[in-house]
Motif scaffolding. Structure first.
Motif, short mmCIF file in Angstrom:
data_model
loop_
_atom_site.label_atom_id
_atom_site.label_comp_id
_atom_site.label_asym_id
_atom_site.label_seq_id
_atom_site.Cartn_x
_atom_site.Cartn_y
_atom_site.Cartn_z
N GLU A 79 0.83 -1.20 0.00
CA GLU A 79 0.00 0.00 0.00
C GLU A 79 0.87 1.26 0.00
OE1 GLU A 79 -0.32 -2.44 2.19
OE2 GLU A 79 -2.43 -3.09 2.26
N LEU A 80 0.33 2.32 -0.61
CA LEU A 80 1.02 3.61 -0.61
C LEU A 80 0.26 4.59 0.26
CD1 LEU A 80 1.75 3.84 -4.44
CD2 LEU A 80 3.38 3.25 -2.63
N VAL A 81 0.96 5.16 1.21
CA VAL A 81 0.34 6.17 2.05
C VAL A 81 0.49 7.51 1.35
CG1 VAL A 81 0.48 7.34 4.29
CG2 VAL A 81 0.94 4.87 4.12
N ILE A 82 -0.59 8.27 1.26
CA ILE A 82 -0.48 9.63 0.72
C ILE A 82 0.07 10.50 1.84
CG2 ILE A 82 -1.73 11.57 -0.24
CD1 ILE A 82 -3.62 9.61 -1.50
N ARG A 83 1.19 11.18 1.57
CA ARG A 83 1.93 11.86 2.64
C ARG A 83 1.07 12.80 3.48
NH1 ARG A 83 5.04 15.29 -1.90
NH2 ARG A 83 3.23 16.46 -2.58
N PRO A 84 1.09 12.57 4.80
CA PRO A 84 0.52 13.57 5.70
C PRO A 84 1.64 14.55 6.08
CG PRO A 84 0.94 11.54 6.92
CD PRO A 84 1.42 11.31 5.52
N THR A 85 2.87 14.15 5.80
CA THR A 85 4.10 14.90 5.98
C THR A 85 5.17 13.99 5.37
OG1 THR A 85 5.60 15.92 7.58
CG2 THR A 85 4.49 13.92 8.28
N SER A 86 6.33 14.57 5.03
CA SER A 86 7.24 13.80 4.17
C SER A 86 8.51 13.25 4.83
CB SER A 86 7.66 14.66 2.98
OG SER A 86 6.52 15.05 2.25
N GLU A 87 8.59 13.31 6.13
CA GLU A 87 9.82 12.84 6.79
C GLU A 87 10.28 11.48 6.27
OE1 GLU A 87 7.72 14.68 8.40
OE2 GLU A 87 8.88 16.13 9.55
N ALA A 88 9.36 10.54 6.17
CA ALA A 88 9.75 9.16 5.83
C ALA A 88 10.41 9.07 4.46
CB ALA A 88 8.53 8.25 5.89
N ILE A 89 9.73 9.60 3.45
CA ILE A 89 10.29 9.47 2.10
C ILE A 89 11.58 10.28 1.99
CG2 ILE A 89 8.95 11.36 1.05
CD1 ILE A 89 9.42 8.08 -0.72
N ILE A 90 11.63 11.39 2.68
CA ILE A 90 12.81 12.25 2.59
C ILE A 90 14.01 11.63 3.30
CG2 ILE A 90 13.74 14.43 3.44
CD1 ILE A 90 11.17 15.77 2.52
N TRP A 91 13.80 11.10 4.48
CA TRP A 91 14.94 10.50 5.20
C TRP A 91 15.42 9.23 4.54
CZ3 TRP A 91 18.23 12.81 8.18
CH2 TRP A 91 17.86 14.09 8.62
N ASN A 92 14.52 8.53 3.91
CA ASN A 92 14.93 7.35 3.16
C ASN A 92 15.83 7.76 1.99
OD1 ASN A 92 14.65 4.46 2.46
ND2 ASN A 92 13.74 5.33 0.61
N THR A 93 15.57 8.95 1.46
CA THR A 93 16.39 9.48 0.37
C THR A 93 17.72 10.04 0.90
OG1 THR A 93 14.34 10.12 -0.71
CG2 THR A 93 16.37 11.03 -1.62
N TYR A 94 17.63 10.76 1.99
CA TYR A 94 18.84 11.38 2.58
C TYR A 94 19.90 10.32 2.92
CZ TYR A 94 16.72 16.04 3.28
OH TYR A 94 16.16 17.27 3.11
N LYS A 95 19.42 9.14 3.28
CA LYS A 95 20.33 8.03 3.59
C LYS A 95 21.39 7.86 2.50
CE LYS A 95 18.56 4.10 2.73
NZ LYS A 95 17.54 3.05 2.83
N ASP A 96 20.95 7.99 1.24
CA ASP A 96 21.87 7.82 0.12
C ASP A 96 22.67 9.08 -0.18
OD1 ASP A 96 20.90 5.27 -0.17
OD2 ASP A 96 19.34 5.90 -1.58
N TRP A 97 22.17 10.21 0.26
CA TRP A 97 22.83 11.46 -0.08
C TRP A 97 23.91 11.85 0.93
CZ3 TRP A 97 18.15 15.15 -1.58
CH2 TRP A 97 17.56 14.66 -2.75
N ILE A 98 23.82 11.25 2.10
CA ILE A 98 24.74 11.66 3.17
C ILE A 98 25.72 10.51 3.48
CG2 ILE A 98 24.92 12.33 5.59
CD1 ILE A 98 22.05 13.52 5.27
N GLN A 99 27.01 10.80 3.24
CA GLN A 99 28.05 9.81 3.55
C GLN A 99 29.06 10.38 4.54
OE1 GLN A 99 27.88 6.81 1.99
NE2 GLN A 99 26.12 7.49 0.78
N SER A 100 29.35 11.67 4.35
CA SER A 100 30.46 12.27 5.08
C SER A 100 30.03 13.57 5.73
CB SER A 100 31.58 12.56 4.06
OG SER A 100 32.25 13.76 4.35
N TYR A 101 30.80 14.03 6.68
CA TYR A 101 30.50 15.34 7.30
C TYR A 101 30.55 16.44 6.25
CZ TYR A 101 35.51 16.45 7.20
OH TYR A 101 36.78 16.73 6.79
N ARG A 102 31.24 16.14 5.12
CA ARG A 102 31.30 17.14 4.03
C ARG A 102 29.96 17.31 3.33
NH1 ARG A 102 36.46 14.60 3.25
NH2 ARG A 102 38.13 16.08 3.77
N ASP A 103 29.06 16.32 3.50
CA ASP A 103 27.73 16.42 2.88
C ASP A 103 26.77 17.24 3.75
OD1 ASP A 103 28.50 14.76 0.76
OD2 ASP A 103 28.08 12.97 1.98
N LEU A 104 27.25 17.65 4.90
CA LEU A 104 26.38 18.33 5.85
C LEU A 104 26.77 19.79 6.01
CD1 LEU A 104 26.24 15.50 8.54
CD2 LEU A 104 24.47 16.11 6.88
#
Length: 492
Positions: free
Chosen positions: A118-143
């Motif tokens: 099932e797909l939840v229609i976002r009531p807010t986007s923390e979940a989808i965003i943090w699942n994405t951030y996982k791949d975008w953040i590797q190093s302190y240089r990404d922050l």
RNA sequence: CGGGAUGUAGCGUAGCCCGGUUAUCGCGCCUGGUUUGGGACCAGGAGGUCGCAAGUUCGAAUCUUGCCAUCCCGACCA
């Protein structure tokens, strides 16, 4: 369209609805709980959005866009957040319709097309965003990662009210990731200040900055900061929130980075948002029984020019003069409209633009032209004055600033008059019932007492003000010792 | 999801109790004219599956049943 508005004294809720509908901001839709934002209302939102967007960019944020749909498994990853929103989620279970064999010309959900997940229609986007951030953040240089998105969200509400609470609404949500706790807290407070500045400076609406109690906190946050505003009926309204999320989402979505010492650490997070609800706040804070009052800085139209003429022969001269005024005003960046339509009469136009809250009206007829003046009427005080056409643009420009300030000062005075201290339980309930507004009272700091007070009075703790002075006292309900007062109110 | 109410033209409504010609009125809309300093006036005109479906009846806006939608009051919430 009826000419009659319900007055505030008669029925405050109906007055509010009348303003929204008859002022042309929004309309009911064919979808339960959802509204149509009409062009005038959307223009107002665009002005608010554009200014906020500038302020976000100035503080180093960039915009992005994430999906409307959140797979259930992602949604439930941060348990507290998921639990907090579970009761109001719309869920997509199928991806296809087909012709109904029983009813010709009708469609039915194709049972063969059930989604694996099932797909939840976002009531807010923390979940989808943090699942994405996982791949975008590797190093302190990404922050830090400082991203905002303008989006719609859906929260399936039992009872809805135009702009204040609808099943779907528009908002912005900022989601940031930081290397340290201190930096994340700093970001949370910084964005709260951005909101407060925006709401006070542009919407002319004074707010109290504070922290929410555990009961009122955003699900999944360590701390929720808020700005609280007061409406004319004495009810409080949360105008914006900024959350320090700690490492809750980082841990739920495994978002780690290598620090300078080559060690894995979870990132620290914030999220913050304001929505079209602000439009509801704006209406209820400033408007009167004649209609909307919109502060000049965000008003879709700041000035309207209405010509008054007898017969067609005087019209070209008035048109020419009005166009000259328009050009001068536009050169100063003023949003001005010349309404020379002959389909409605001046009196009708006056009433209509008052209803819609246009801050300044300029009326000009032959009589004015002969005297080289125009009639200038301001919406906030209803004052009319005769103003020379020489230097008119400067006059109007200053007047708009003055109106902005007058509206703010009026709201500020009202707000300040309606914060009252209560030192006993009797005084507390008496103030809530007889005066409404905020009641400043000692509270023992326990969720149980807060809950009890809510049950007894329907008032909630709106916030613990940020600049709160520390003082010894005893809780209004339990009599236990307390170190500071908190603000209670009945709220929207 | 519980309690209450309401669905008649774009909006607001009369008619329903007590079934019977062509469904009432106002606003708005269209045409023409006169008007224009605070929501103009006159004349003419267009606009309706009476929420949907079934039933009772010679005949249903009206009576019965079911469904749908909306609003108000609760519980929930930015």
């Amino acid at each position: 369209m009826s000419k009659e508005l319900t007055s505030r004294a008669e029925d405050y809720s109906q007055w509010y609805n009348d303003l929204v509908i008859k002022g042309g901001l929004a309309d009911y839709s064919a979808v339960r709980g959802c509204m149509v934002i009409k062009p005038y209302g959307f223009a107002l939102w665009e002005n608010m959005r554009d200014q906020l967007d500038r302020m976000f960019k100035e503080t180093g944020h960039v915009n992005a866009y994430f999906p409307l749909f959140v797979p259930k498994s992602l949604f439930e990853a941060e348990e507290k957040n998921a639990e907090g929103f579970a009761k109001e989620c719309a869920v997509v279970t199928h991806y296809r319709l087909k012709g109904d064999p029983e009813k010709k010309g009708k469609l039915m959900v194709d049972p063969e097309a059930k989604l694996e997940e099932e797909l939840v229609i976002r009531p807010t986007s923390e979940a989808i965003i943090w699942n994405t951030y996982k791949d975008w953040i590797q190093s302190y240089r990404d922050l830090p990662l400082l991203i905002n998105q303008w989006a719609n969200v859906v929260r399936w509400e039992m009872r809805t009210r135009l702009f204040l609470r609808t099943a779907e609404f528009l908002w912005q949500e900022g989601h940031t990731a930081h290397a340290t706790k201190e930096e994340a807290i700093e970001e949370t407070v910084k964005m709260l200040n951005v909101y407060a500045e925006f709401v006070e400076t542009y919407m002319a609406l004074p707010v109290i900055k504070g922290v929410k109690t555990a009961n009122e906190r955003f699900a999944g946050a360590e701390d929720t900061y808020c700005i609280e505003a007061l409406m004319q009926d004495g009810k409080a309204l949360q105008a914006g929130t900024s959350h320090f999320l700690g490492q809750n989402f980082a841990k739920a979505f495994e978002v780690q980075f290598l620090n300078k010492e080559n060690k894995q650490e979870y990132v620290w997070a914030t999220s913050w948002g304001v929505s079209t609800r602000l439009i509801g706040a704006l209406i209820m804070a400033h408007s009167d029984d004649q209609g909307l009052i919109i502060p000049p800085r965000i008003a879709p139209q700041q000035v309207v020019i209405v010509p008054i003429y007898k017969g067609d022969e005087s019209k070209p001269a008035i048109d020419a003069k009005a166009n000259g005024i328009m050009t001068a005003l536009k050169a100063k960046g003023i949003r001005v409209k010349y309404d020379n339509s002959d389909t409605s009469r001046p009196g009708w136009k006056f009433a209509q633009y008052e209803l819609q809250g246009v801050p300044v009206r300029i009326a000009m007829g032959l009589r004015d032209m002969e005297n080289n003046v125009v009639e200038v009427a301001r919406r906030d005080t209803k004052e009319k004055s005769s103003v020379s056409m020489d230097g008119l643009a400067d006059h109007i420009s200053n007047l708009l600033e003055e109106i902005q300030d007058t509206i703010y000062q009026r709201a500020l005075a009202f707000r300040n008059e309606n914060i009252r201290p209560a030192n006993s339980w009797n005084e507390f309930i008496q103030l809530l019932d007889e005066k409404a507004g905020f009641v400043s009272a000692h509270w023992d700091g326990t969720p149980e007492t807060e809950e009890k007070i809510k049950e007894l009075t329907k008032a909630t703790i709106r916030c613990i003000p940020l600049d709160n002075k520390q003082e010894e006292g005893v809780c209004v309900l339990s009599g236990k010792p307390s170190t500071q007062r908190v603000l209670f109110a009945r709220a929207y």
